[in-house]
Design an enzyme around this catalytic site. Structure first.
Site, PDB file in Angstrom:
ATOM      1  N   LYS A   1     -10.270   0.208  -1.609  1.00  0.00           N
ATOM      2  CA  LYS A   1     -10.120  -0.014  -0.217  1.00  0.00           C
ATOM      3  C   LYS A   1     -11.693   0.385   0.271  1.00  0.00           C
ATOM      4  O   LYS A   1     -11.912   1.361   0.214  1.00  0.00           O
ATOM      5  CB  LYS A   1      -9.206   0.583   0.445  1.00  0.00           C
ATOM      6  CG  LYS A   1      -8.923   0.093   1.888  1.00  0.00           C
ATOM      7  CD  LYS A   1      -7.674   1.116   2.327  1.00  0.00           C
ATOM      8  CE  LYS A   1      -7.474   0.748   3.775  1.00  0.00           C
ATOM      9  NZ  LYS A   1      -6.341   1.607   4.385  1.00  0.00           N
TER      10      LYS A   1
ATOM     11  N   GLU B   1       0.917  -1.128  -0.175  1.00  0.00           N
ATOM     12  CA  GLU B   1      -0.020   0.019  -0.023  1.00  0.00           C
ATOM     13  C   GLU B   1       0.872   1.209   0.099  1.00  0.00           C
ATOM     14  O   GLU B   1       2.058   1.168   0.537  1.00  0.00           O
ATOM     15  CB  GLU B   1      -0.839   0.018   1.276  1.00  0.00           C
ATOM     16  CG  GLU B   1      -1.916   1.044   1.340  1.00  0.00           C
ATOM     17  CD  GLU B   1      -2.625   1.114   2.669  1.00  0.00           C
ATOM     18  OE1 GLU B   1      -2.213   1.046   3.540  1.00  0.00           O
ATOM     19  OE2 GLU B   1      -3.847   1.734   2.575  1.00  0.00           O
TER      20      GLU B   1
ATOM     21  N   CYS C   1      -4.602  -3.611   3.391  1.00  0.00           N
ATOM     22  CA  CYS C   1      -4.241  -3.164   4.841  1.00  0.00           C
ATOM     23  C   CYS C   1      -5.182  -3.155   5.768  1.00  0.00           C
ATOM     24  O   CYS C   1      -5.637  -4.438   6.482  1.00  0.00           O
ATOM     25  CB  CYS C   1      -3.697  -1.824   4.929  1.00  0.00           C
ATOM     26  SG  CYS C   1      -2.909  -1.331   6.215  1.00  0.00           S
TER      27      CYS C   1
END
Ligand SMILES: O=C(O)CNC(=O)[C@H](CS)NC(=O)CCC(=O)C(=O)O
Length: 270
Positions: free
Chosen positions: A114, A43, A157
Protein backbone atom coordinates in the site's frame (compact mmCIF):
# COMPACT_ATOMS: atom_id res chain seq x y z
CA UNK A 1 -10.93 -15.62 -21.38
CA UNK A 2 -14.56 -16.56 -20.85
CA UNK A 3 -17.02 -15.27 -18.24
CA UNK A 4 -16.54 -16.35 -14.65
CA UNK A 5 -17.82 -15.51 -11.17
CA UNK A 6 -15.79 -13.35 -8.79
CA UNK A 7 -16.44 -12.79 -5.09
CA UNK A 8 -15.79 -9.86 -2.76
CA UNK A 9 -15.78 -11.12 0.82
CA UNK A 10 -17.06 -8.98 3.67
CA UNK A 11 -15.83 -9.62 7.22
CA UNK A 12 -15.82 -8.21 10.72
CA UNK A 13 -12.20 -8.88 11.64
CA UNK A 14 -11.14 -8.54 15.29
CA UNK A 15 -7.81 -8.43 17.17
CA UNK A 16 -7.53 -12.26 17.02
CA UNK A 17 -5.64 -13.87 14.14
CA UNK A 18 -7.11 -17.37 14.46
CA UNK A 19 -10.71 -16.19 14.81
CA UNK A 20 -10.27 -14.12 11.65
CA UNK A 21 -8.71 -16.93 9.64
CA UNK A 22 -11.61 -19.20 10.68
CA UNK A 23 -14.15 -16.56 9.56
CA UNK A 24 -12.25 -16.05 6.30
CA UNK A 25 -12.27 -19.79 5.57
CA UNK A 26 -16.04 -20.02 6.16
CA UNK A 27 -16.63 -17.20 3.68
CA UNK A 28 -14.19 -18.58 1.10
CA UNK A 29 -16.12 -21.85 1.38
CA UNK A 30 -19.41 -20.01 0.72
CA UNK A 31 -17.95 -18.13 -2.27
CA UNK A 32 -16.46 -21.27 -3.84
CA UNK A 33 -19.68 -23.23 -3.37
CA UNK A 34 -21.51 -20.44 -5.20
CA UNK A 35 -19.08 -20.94 -8.09
CA UNK A 36 -16.52 -18.14 -7.60
CA UNK A 37 -13.17 -18.65 -9.36
CA UNK A 38 -11.56 -15.47 -8.03
CA UNK A 39 -12.14 -14.53 -4.38
CA UNK A 40 -10.99 -11.33 -2.64
CA UNK A 41 -10.53 -10.89 1.12
CA UNK A 42 -10.65 -7.37 2.62
CA UNK A 43 -7.86 -5.23 4.05
CA UNK A 44 -6.90 -6.39 7.56
CA UNK A 45 -8.78 -9.66 7.07
CA UNK A 46 -6.38 -11.59 9.29
CA UNK A 47 -5.93 -8.96 12.00
CA UNK A 48 -7.80 -5.78 12.85
CA UNK A 49 -6.76 -4.17 16.10
CA UNK A 50 -4.68 -1.50 17.78
CA UNK A 51 -1.63 -0.49 15.76
CA UNK A 52 0.74 -1.45 18.60
CA UNK A 53 -0.81 -4.94 18.94
CA UNK A 54 -0.59 -5.42 15.17
CA UNK A 55 3.07 -4.43 15.25
CA UNK A 56 3.88 -6.69 18.20
CA UNK A 57 2.35 -9.71 16.41
CA UNK A 58 3.35 -8.75 12.87
CA UNK A 59 5.85 -11.57 12.35
CA UNK A 60 3.34 -14.26 13.32
CA UNK A 61 0.47 -12.57 11.45
CA UNK A 62 2.53 -12.32 8.24
CA UNK A 63 3.72 -15.92 8.34
CA UNK A 64 0.38 -17.49 9.24
CA UNK A 65 -1.52 -15.30 6.77
CA UNK A 66 0.78 -16.26 3.89
CA UNK A 67 0.48 -19.97 4.74
CA UNK A 68 -3.31 -19.58 5.09
CA UNK A 69 -3.70 -17.97 1.66
CA UNK A 70 -1.67 -20.69 -0.08
CA UNK A 71 -3.42 -23.49 1.79
CA UNK A 72 -6.91 -22.12 1.03
CA UNK A 73 -6.12 -21.47 -2.64
CA UNK A 74 -4.95 -25.07 -3.08
CA UNK A 75 -7.64 -26.67 -0.91
CA UNK A 76 -10.48 -24.83 -2.67
CA UNK A 77 -8.76 -24.72 -6.08
CA UNK A 78 -9.44 -21.01 -6.36
CA UNK A 79 -7.52 -17.77 -7.04
CA UNK A 80 -7.36 -15.72 -3.84
CA UNK A 81 -6.55 -12.13 -3.00
CA UNK A 82 -5.38 -11.36 0.50
CA UNK A 83 -6.46 -7.78 0.71
CA UNK A 84 -3.88 -6.30 3.04
CA UNK A 85 -1.92 -7.74 5.93
CA UNK A 86 1.19 -6.62 7.79
CA UNK A 87 4.55 -7.91 6.55
CA UNK A 88 7.59 -6.78 8.58
CA UNK A 89 10.01 -4.60 6.63
CA UNK A 90 13.75 -5.36 6.50
CA UNK A 91 14.69 -1.71 7.02
CA UNK A 92 13.14 -0.96 10.41
CA UNK A 93 10.54 -2.18 12.88
CA UNK A 94 7.54 -1.11 10.79
CA UNK A 95 5.49 -3.25 8.41
CA UNK A 96 4.25 -3.02 4.85
CA UNK A 97 0.49 -3.22 4.36
CA UNK A 98 0.68 -5.94 1.72
CA UNK A 99 -1.88 -7.37 -0.71
CA UNK A 100 -1.21 -10.62 -2.54
CA UNK A 101 -2.78 -12.63 -5.38
CA UNK A 102 -2.32 -16.41 -5.08
CA UNK A 103 -3.31 -18.94 -7.75
CA UNK A 104 -4.83 -22.38 -7.18
CA UNK A 105 -1.36 -23.97 -7.10
CA UNK A 106 -0.47 -21.77 -4.14
CA UNK A 107 1.88 -19.58 -6.23
CA UNK A 108 1.99 -15.83 -5.64
CA UNK A 109 1.19 -13.99 -8.88
CA UNK A 110 1.12 -10.41 -7.59
CA UNK A 111 2.25 -8.59 -4.49
CA UNK A 112 1.53 -4.94 -3.76
CA UNK A 113 2.52 -2.73 -0.81
CA UNK A 114 0.00 0.00 0.00
CA UNK A 115 1.41 3.34 -1.15
CA UNK A 116 -0.99 5.85 0.42
CA UNK A 117 -1.19 5.69 4.21
CA UNK A 118 -4.29 6.78 6.11
CA UNK A 119 -3.09 9.58 8.40
CA UNK A 120 -6.38 11.34 8.91
CA UNK A 121 -8.34 12.88 11.78
CA UNK A 122 -11.83 11.76 10.88
CA UNK A 123 -14.51 14.24 12.01
CA UNK A 124 -16.20 11.53 14.10
CA UNK A 125 -13.35 11.89 16.63
CA UNK A 126 -11.22 8.93 15.52
CA UNK A 127 -7.58 9.61 14.70
CA UNK A 128 -5.75 7.38 12.24
CA UNK A 129 -1.95 7.39 11.95
CA UNK A 130 -1.23 4.43 9.73
CA UNK A 131 2.28 5.73 9.06
CA UNK A 132 3.20 5.29 12.73
CA UNK A 133 3.47 1.53 12.15
CA UNK A 134 3.37 1.11 8.37
CA UNK A 135 5.99 1.92 5.73
CA UNK A 136 4.56 3.30 2.50
CA UNK A 137 5.15 1.08 -0.52
CA UNK A 138 7.40 2.75 -3.08
CA UNK A 139 6.32 0.96 -6.23
CA UNK A 140 3.18 1.33 -8.27
CA UNK A 141 1.27 -1.96 -8.58
CA UNK A 142 1.93 -4.25 -11.53
CA UNK A 143 -0.68 -6.14 -13.57
CA UNK A 144 -1.04 -9.90 -13.88
CA UNK A 145 -2.16 -11.08 -17.32
CA UNK A 146 -4.28 -14.19 -16.81
CA UNK A 147 -5.73 -16.11 -19.75
CA UNK A 148 -8.72 -17.14 -17.64
CA UNK A 149 -9.31 -14.20 -15.27
CA UNK A 150 -8.38 -11.11 -17.27
CA UNK A 151 -5.77 -8.48 -16.51
CA UNK A 152 -5.71 -8.07 -12.77
CA UNK A 153 -4.52 -5.09 -10.73
CA UNK A 154 -4.30 -4.65 -6.97
CA UNK A 155 -4.65 -1.62 -4.71
CA UNK A 156 -5.62 -1.14 -1.05
CA UNK A 157 -8.33 0.95 0.63
CA UNK A 158 -7.21 4.60 0.92
CA UNK A 159 -5.54 4.26 -2.52
CA UNK A 160 -9.05 4.56 -3.98
CA UNK A 161 -8.88 8.33 -3.38
CA UNK A 162 -5.90 8.59 -5.74
CA UNK A 163 -7.09 8.04 -9.32
CA UNK A 164 -3.51 8.02 -10.64
CA UNK A 165 -3.01 4.53 -9.16
CA UNK A 166 -5.87 3.15 -11.26
CA UNK A 167 -4.86 5.10 -14.36
CA UNK A 168 -1.43 3.54 -13.97
CA UNK A 169 -3.02 0.07 -13.77
CA UNK A 170 -5.22 0.88 -16.73
CA UNK A 171 -2.23 2.00 -18.83
CA UNK A 172 -0.59 -1.33 -17.94
CA UNK A 173 -3.67 -3.09 -19.35
CA UNK A 174 -5.70 -3.90 -16.22
CA UNK A 175 -9.42 -4.49 -16.69
CA UNK A 176 -10.23 -6.14 -13.34
CA UNK A 177 -9.07 -4.02 -10.40
CA UNK A 178 -9.25 -4.88 -6.72
CA UNK A 179 -9.88 -2.38 -3.92
CA UNK A 180 -9.86 -4.41 -0.69
CA UNK A 181 -10.73 -2.05 2.15
CA UNK A 182 -11.46 -1.28 5.77
CA UNK A 183 -13.23 2.02 5.08
CA UNK A 184 -14.38 3.95 8.12
CA UNK A 185 -18.13 4.06 8.72
CA UNK A 186 -17.99 7.86 8.76
CA UNK A 187 -16.21 8.41 5.44
CA UNK A 188 -17.71 5.34 3.84
CA UNK A 189 -21.31 6.48 4.01
CA UNK A 190 -20.53 9.48 1.81
CA UNK A 191 -17.52 8.43 -0.28
CA UNK A 192 -17.08 4.65 -0.65
CA UNK A 193 -19.51 3.78 -3.40
CA UNK A 194 -18.94 6.98 -5.36
CA UNK A 195 -15.16 6.57 -5.40
CA UNK A 196 -15.45 2.95 -6.53
CA UNK A 197 -17.91 3.82 -9.29
CA UNK A 198 -15.67 6.67 -10.44
CA UNK A 199 -12.65 4.35 -10.70
CA UNK A 200 -14.75 1.82 -12.69
CA UNK A 201 -16.22 4.42 -15.05
CA UNK A 202 -13.04 6.38 -15.75
CA UNK A 203 -11.04 3.23 -16.51
CA UNK A 204 -13.94 1.25 -18.06
CA UNK A 205 -12.99 -1.71 -15.90
CA UNK A 206 -14.47 -4.07 -13.32
CA UNK A 207 -13.91 -3.06 -9.71
CA UNK A 208 -13.96 -5.76 -7.03
CA UNK A 209 -14.02 -4.27 -3.55
CA UNK A 210 -13.94 -6.64 -0.55
CA UNK A 211 -14.72 -4.83 2.70
CA UNK A 212 -14.68 -4.79 6.47
CA UNK A 213 -17.99 -4.16 8.23
CA UNK A 214 -19.31 -3.46 11.72
CA UNK A 215 -17.57 -2.87 15.04
CA UNK A 216 -14.10 -4.39 15.41
CA UNK A 217 -12.76 -3.08 18.72
CA UNK A 218 -13.23 0.07 20.80
CA UNK A 219 -14.77 2.73 18.57
CA UNK A 220 -13.47 1.35 15.27
CA UNK A 221 -16.41 0.87 12.98
CA UNK A 222 -16.30 0.16 9.26
CA UNK A 223 -18.77 0.79 6.49
CA UNK A 224 -19.29 -2.61 4.83
CA UNK A 225 -20.87 -2.75 1.36
CA UNK A 226 -18.31 -5.00 -0.28
CA UNK A 227 -19.21 -4.69 -3.93
CA UNK A 228 -18.54 -5.56 -7.53
CA UNK A 229 -19.00 -2.86 -10.17
CA UNK A 230 -19.04 -3.30 -13.93
CA UNK A 231 -17.14 -1.14 -16.48
CA UNK A 232 -20.20 1.08 -17.00
CA UNK A 233 -20.27 1.81 -13.26
CA UNK A 234 -23.28 -0.39 -12.49
CA UNK A 235 -23.30 -2.11 -9.09
CA UNK A 236 -23.60 -5.83 -9.81
CA UNK A 237 -23.46 -7.01 -6.18
CA UNK A 238 -23.44 -5.35 -2.75
CA UNK A 239 -22.89 -7.32 0.48
CA UNK A 240 -24.82 -4.84 2.64
CA UNK A 241 -23.73 -4.54 6.25
CA UNK A 242 -23.44 -8.11 7.52
CA UNK A 243 -20.45 -10.40 6.98
CA UNK A 244 -20.98 -12.29 3.73
CA UNK A 245 -20.06 -12.41 0.08
CA UNK A 246 -20.86 -10.23 -2.95
CA UNK A 247 -20.73 -12.32 -6.14
CA UNK A 248 -21.00 -11.26 -9.77
CA UNK A 249 -20.02 -12.29 -13.27
CA UNK A 250 -16.88 -10.89 -14.84
CA UNK A 251 -17.60 -10.89 -18.58
CA UNK A 252 -14.96 -9.96 -21.17
CA UNK A 253 -17.67 -9.19 -23.74
CA UNK A 254 -19.05 -6.56 -21.37
CA UNK A 255 -15.64 -4.88 -21.11
CA UNK A 256 -15.38 -4.75 -24.92
CA UNK A 257 -18.95 -3.51 -25.26
CA UNK A 258 -18.50 -0.67 -22.76
CA UNK A 259 -15.14 0.28 -24.31
CA UNK A 260 -16.89 0.51 -27.70
CA UNK A 261 -19.80 2.51 -26.29
CA UNK A 262 -17.55 4.85 -24.29
CA UNK A 263 -14.03 4.91 -25.80
CA UNK A 264 -12.72 7.46 -23.27
CA UNK A 265 -9.51 5.49 -22.66
CA UNK A 266 -8.60 6.06 -26.32
CA UNK A 267 -9.19 9.80 -25.99
CA UNK A 268 -6.69 10.38 -23.21
CA UNK A 269 -4.42 13.34 -23.86
CA UNK A 270 -2.16 12.91 -20.80
O1 LIG B 1 -9.51 1.17 11.03
C1 LIG B 1 -8.69 0.30 11.27
O2 LIG B 1 -8.42 -0.14 12.40
C2 LIG B 1 -7.94 -0.31 10.14
N1 LIG B 1 -7.93 0.54 9.00
C3 LIG B 1 -6.92 0.44 8.16
O3 LIG B 1 -6.07 -0.41 8.34
C4 LIG B 1 -6.74 1.37 7.00
C5 LIG B 1 -5.54 2.19 7.36
S1 LIG B 1 -5.69 2.96 8.96
N2 LIG B 1 -7.89 2.17 6.74
C6 LIG B 1 -8.02 2.96 5.68
O4 LIG B 1 -7.15 3.05 4.80
C7 LIG B 1 -9.34 3.72 5.64
C8 LIG B 1 -9.50 4.66 4.47
C9 LIG B 1 -10.78 5.40 4.64
O5 LIG B 1 -11.62 5.08 5.43
C10 LIG B 1 -11.02 6.60 3.78
O6 LIG B 1 -10.27 6.84 2.83
O7 LIG B 1 -11.99 7.29 4.07
Amino acid sequence: MSSYLAAAIQMTSVPDLHKNLAQAEELIDVAVHKGAKLVGLPENFSFMGEEKDKLAQAGVIAKETQVFLKTMAQRYQVNLIGGGFPVPSDENDKVYNTASLIDSNGEELLCYRKIHLFDVNVPDGNTYRESSTVMAGKELPSVYFSKTLGHIGLSVCYDVRFPEVYRHLSKKGADVMFVPAAFTAFTGKDHWQILLQARAIENTCYIIAPAQTGIHYDRRQTHGHAMIIDPWGMILADAGEQPGVAIAEINPARIEQVRRQMPSLQHRVF
